[in-house]
Design a protein around this motif. Structure first.
Motif, PDB file in Angstrom:
ATOM      1  N   THR A 100       0.814  -1.209   0.000  1.00  0.00           N
ATOM      2  CA  THR A 100       0.000   0.000   0.000  1.00  0.00           C
ATOM      3  C   THR A 100       0.854   1.269   0.000  1.00  0.00           C
ATOM      4  O   THR A 100       2.065   1.224   0.176  1.00  0.00           O
ATOM      5  CB  THR A 100      -0.927   0.013   1.236  1.00  0.00           C
ATOM      6  N   GLY A 101       0.164   2.411  -0.157  1.00  0.00           N
ATOM      7  CA  GLY A 101       0.858   3.687  -0.219  1.00  0.00           C
ATOM      8  C   GLY A 101       1.233   4.261   1.124  1.00  0.00           C
ATOM      9  O   GLY A 101       2.084   5.153   1.199  1.00  0.00           O
ATOM     10  N   SER A 102       0.609   3.772   2.189  1.00  0.00           N
ATOM     11  CA  SER A 102       0.908   4.248   3.539  1.00  0.00           C
ATOM     12  C   SER A 102       0.047   3.448   4.513  1.00  0.00           C
ATOM     13  O   SER A 102      -0.519   2.416   4.142  1.00  0.00           O
ATOM     14  CB  SER A 102       0.630   5.756   3.665  1.00  0.00           C
ATOM     15  N   PRO A 123      -8.825   6.692   5.033  1.00  0.00           N
ATOM     16  CA  PRO A 123      -9.248   5.294   4.933  1.00  0.00           C
ATOM     17  C   PRO A 123      -8.474   4.488   3.892  1.00  0.00           C
ATOM     18  O   PRO A 123      -7.975   5.028   2.901  1.00  0.00           O
ATOM     19  CB  PRO A 123     -10.732   5.401   4.552  1.00  0.00           C
ATOM     20  N   ALA A 124      -8.402   3.197   4.156  1.00  0.00           N
ATOM     21  CA  ALA A 124      -7.747   2.258   3.245  1.00  0.00           C
ATOM     22  C   ALA A 124      -8.432   2.265   1.897  1.00  0.00           C
ATOM     23  O   ALA A 124      -9.657   2.351   1.795  1.00  0.00           O
ATOM     24  CB  ALA A 124      -7.786   0.847   3.839  1.00  0.00           C
ATOM     25  N   PHE A 125      -7.659   2.209   0.849  1.00  0.00           N
ATOM     26  CA  PHE A 125      -8.072   2.174  -0.544  1.00  0.00           C
ATOM     27  C   PHE A 125      -8.627   3.504  -1.038  1.00  0.00           C
ATOM     28  O   PHE A 125      -8.265   3.966  -2.104  1.00  0.00           O
ATOM     29  CB  PHE A 125      -9.093   1.069  -0.835  1.00  0.00           C
ATOM     30  N   ASP A 126      -9.506   4.136  -0.280  1.00  0.00           N
ATOM     31  CA  ASP A 126     -10.134   5.379  -0.726  1.00  0.00           C
ATOM     32  C   ASP A 126      -9.177   6.568  -0.684  1.00  0.00           C
ATOM     33  O   ASP A 126      -9.263   7.469  -1.515  1.00  0.00           O
ATOM     34  CB  ASP A 126     -11.367   5.670   0.124  1.00  0.00           C
ATOM     35  N   THR A 127      -8.286   6.575   0.301  1.00  0.00           N
ATOM     36  CA  THR A 127      -7.290   7.642   0.416  1.00  0.00           C
ATOM     37  C   THR A 127      -5.870   7.086   0.387  1.00  0.00           C
ATOM     38  O   THR A 127      -4.999   7.620  -0.300  1.00  0.00           O
ATOM     39  CB  THR A 127      -7.506   8.455   1.716  1.00  0.00           C
ATOM     40  N   ILE A 128      -5.634   6.031   1.147  1.00  0.00           N
ATOM     41  CA  ILE A 128      -4.332   5.352   1.118  1.00  0.00           C
ATOM     42  C   ILE A 128      -4.359   4.349  -0.024  1.00  0.00           C
ATOM     43  O   ILE A 128      -5.176   3.422  -0.037  1.00  0.00           O
ATOM     44  CB  ILE A 128      -4.033   4.642   2.444  1.00  0.00           C
ATOM     45  N   ASP A 176      -4.948  -5.476   6.193  1.00  0.00           N
ATOM     46  CA  ASP A 176      -5.264  -5.753   4.791  1.00  0.00           C
ATOM     47  C   ASP A 176      -6.750  -5.835   4.486  1.00  0.00           C
ATOM     48  O   ASP A 176      -7.187  -5.417   3.400  1.00  0.00           O
ATOM     49  CB  ASP A 176      -4.591  -7.070   4.349  1.00  0.00           C
ATOM     50  N   ASN A 177      -7.538  -6.386   5.409  1.00  0.00           N
ATOM     51  CA  ASN A 177      -8.961  -6.580   5.120  1.00  0.00           C
ATOM     52  C   ASN A 177      -9.675  -5.281   4.753  1.00  0.00           C
ATOM     53  O   ASN A 177     -10.558  -5.272   3.898  1.00  0.00           O
ATOM     54  CB  ASN A 177      -9.661  -7.228   6.315  1.00  0.00           C
ATOM     55  N   ALA A 178      -9.274  -4.191   5.373  1.00  0.00           N
ATOM     56  CA  ALA A 178      -9.922  -2.911   5.082  1.00  0.00           C
ATOM     57  C   ALA A 178      -9.698  -2.490   3.638  1.00  0.00           C
ATOM     58  O   ALA A 178     -10.601  -1.941   2.992  1.00  0.00           O
ATOM     59  CB  ALA A 178      -9.395  -1.835   6.034  1.00  0.00           C
ATOM     60  N   PHE A 179      -8.510  -2.762   3.094  1.00  0.00           N
ATOM     61  CA  PHE A 179      -8.231  -2.425   1.702  1.00  0.00           C
ATOM     62  C   PHE A 179      -9.094  -3.268   0.764  1.00  0.00           C
ATOM     63  O   PHE A 179      -9.678  -2.746  -0.195  1.00  0.00           O
ATOM     64  CB  PHE A 179      -6.748  -2.642   1.391  1.00  0.00           C
TER      65      PHE A 179
END
Length: 218
Positions: free
Chosen positions: A15-17, A24-29, A118-121
């Protein structure tokens, strides 16, 4: 006997950070790389591998930190050269989950710190694509939690530390595909111990190897 849990799907994200409530995961990170390694739970061996790199800036405002890039080594150039379209990644995920769905139990995911990270992404990726991960996945098993129970003496529970304890070589750490393959081997080791393979127990003053396994062997 055949198992109702025929397959387990190990996975990992690069991930990016690090996400937070505000980011939030995926949406911002940014989600940069996603890898799956499928375990045949009857044979206790790897039966399929899949690794995919996400497009750069699949949505506006994504965070890609230099600190994260220094760890996983996936540069903007690599993403632009090797990424596949977001919809294709999603279709591959759907196909994998449908292929390795367990009878009555749907898919079982496993990974190292997937519950906390990871699950959040993965959940937010499916939500972004108009779907719900819960339609495919019922259980998430975290090898970090299993390592805490198995080895209370360890100074840390990073994947490479636990793999070293289990005698598993982790080559090219912090790339999703390599981490996930090593994680799958780690999960196989944990399952063997849970099934009593290679262990002994005392019963009525006698040493009994692999108690109960003949009756309940898969």
């Amino acid at each position: 006997m055949k198992s109702a849990s025929k397959y387990m799907i190990c996975y990992d994200c690069e991930t990016g950070s690090i996400p937070s409530a505000e980011k939030p995961a995926f949406d911002t990170i940014a989600l940069i790389e996603l890898a799956f390694v499928v375990i045949d739970m009857e044979k206790l061996e790897v039966c399929e591998e899949l690794s995919m790199i996400f497009p750069r800036d699949y949505k506006e405002g994504l965070i890609y930190s230099s600190e994260a890039e220094a760890i996983h080594g996936i540069t903007e150039t690599i993403q632009k050269e090797k990424a596949i379209p977001l919809k294709d990644i999603f279709k591959k995920c759907q196909a994998l989950f449908k292929k390795y769905k367990n009878p009555r139990q749907m898919c079982t995911l496993c990974g190292h710190n997937i519950v906390g990270f990871d699950n959040a992404f993965l959940e937010n990726f499916f939500k972004f694509m108009g779907d719900d991960l819960k339609k495919y996945v019922k259980f998430s098993i975290d090898t970090m939690q299993m390592a805490h129970m198995s080895y209370p003496e360890l100074e840390n529970y990073q994947l490479h530390t636990v793999c070293e304890k289990e005698g598993i070589d982790l080559v090219n750490a912090h790339r999703a595909g390599d981490d996930t393959y090593a994680n799958a081997l780690l999960m196989i080791n944990f399952v063997k111990k849970l099934r009593g393979e290679g262990t002994t127990a005392e019963q009525d003053g006698m040493t009994v190897k692999n108690p109960f396994r003949e009756k309940f062997a898969l």
